[in-house]
Write an enzyme that holds these catalytic residues in place. Sequence first.
Site, short mmCIF file in Angstrom:
data_model
loop_
_atom_site.label_atom_id
_atom_site.label_comp_id
_atom_site.label_asym_id
_atom_site.label_seq_id
_atom_site.Cartn_x
_atom_site.Cartn_y
_atom_site.Cartn_z
CB CYS A 44 -41.82 -4.76 45.01
SG CYS A 44 -43.02 -6.03 44.63
CB CYS A 47 -43.12 -6.76 47.86
SG CYS A 47 -42.40 -7.56 46.41
#
Length: 130
Positions: A44, A47
Amino acid sequence: MSLKLYTAQGYEAFQQVLETIGKGKRVVALFTGSKSLSTGQSWCPDCVVAEPIVEEVIKEADVAALDVHFVTVFVGNREVWRDPAVGFRTDPKLKLTCIPTLLEVGNKAKRLLEGQVANKNLVKEFFTEE
């Protein structure tokens, strides 16, 4: 009184950590994409940007001194996360729609989503405001 750190891999592990911590305590969780064993990076991209910012904030003295249980929760790989039936999405206490998400467990109104988690000032306010 100090910040206590936990890690959970997946929904069931997160539930076990919450049981370990017990009721009536302030629990803040960062939900993030699991990391690749080969690269050590999350799948991600948001993230990858947000995690070091959150880590930096929780190491600062005014946050580190708080009586908070902080859990880093890895939600799984992309396929697991995209499943609409995954516990993180269906749990009425969580109802996650995106990652990264920083939330105070049991306080639906207190959450930061995606790009907000990459804003150091917002993250710091999140921890220090009652």
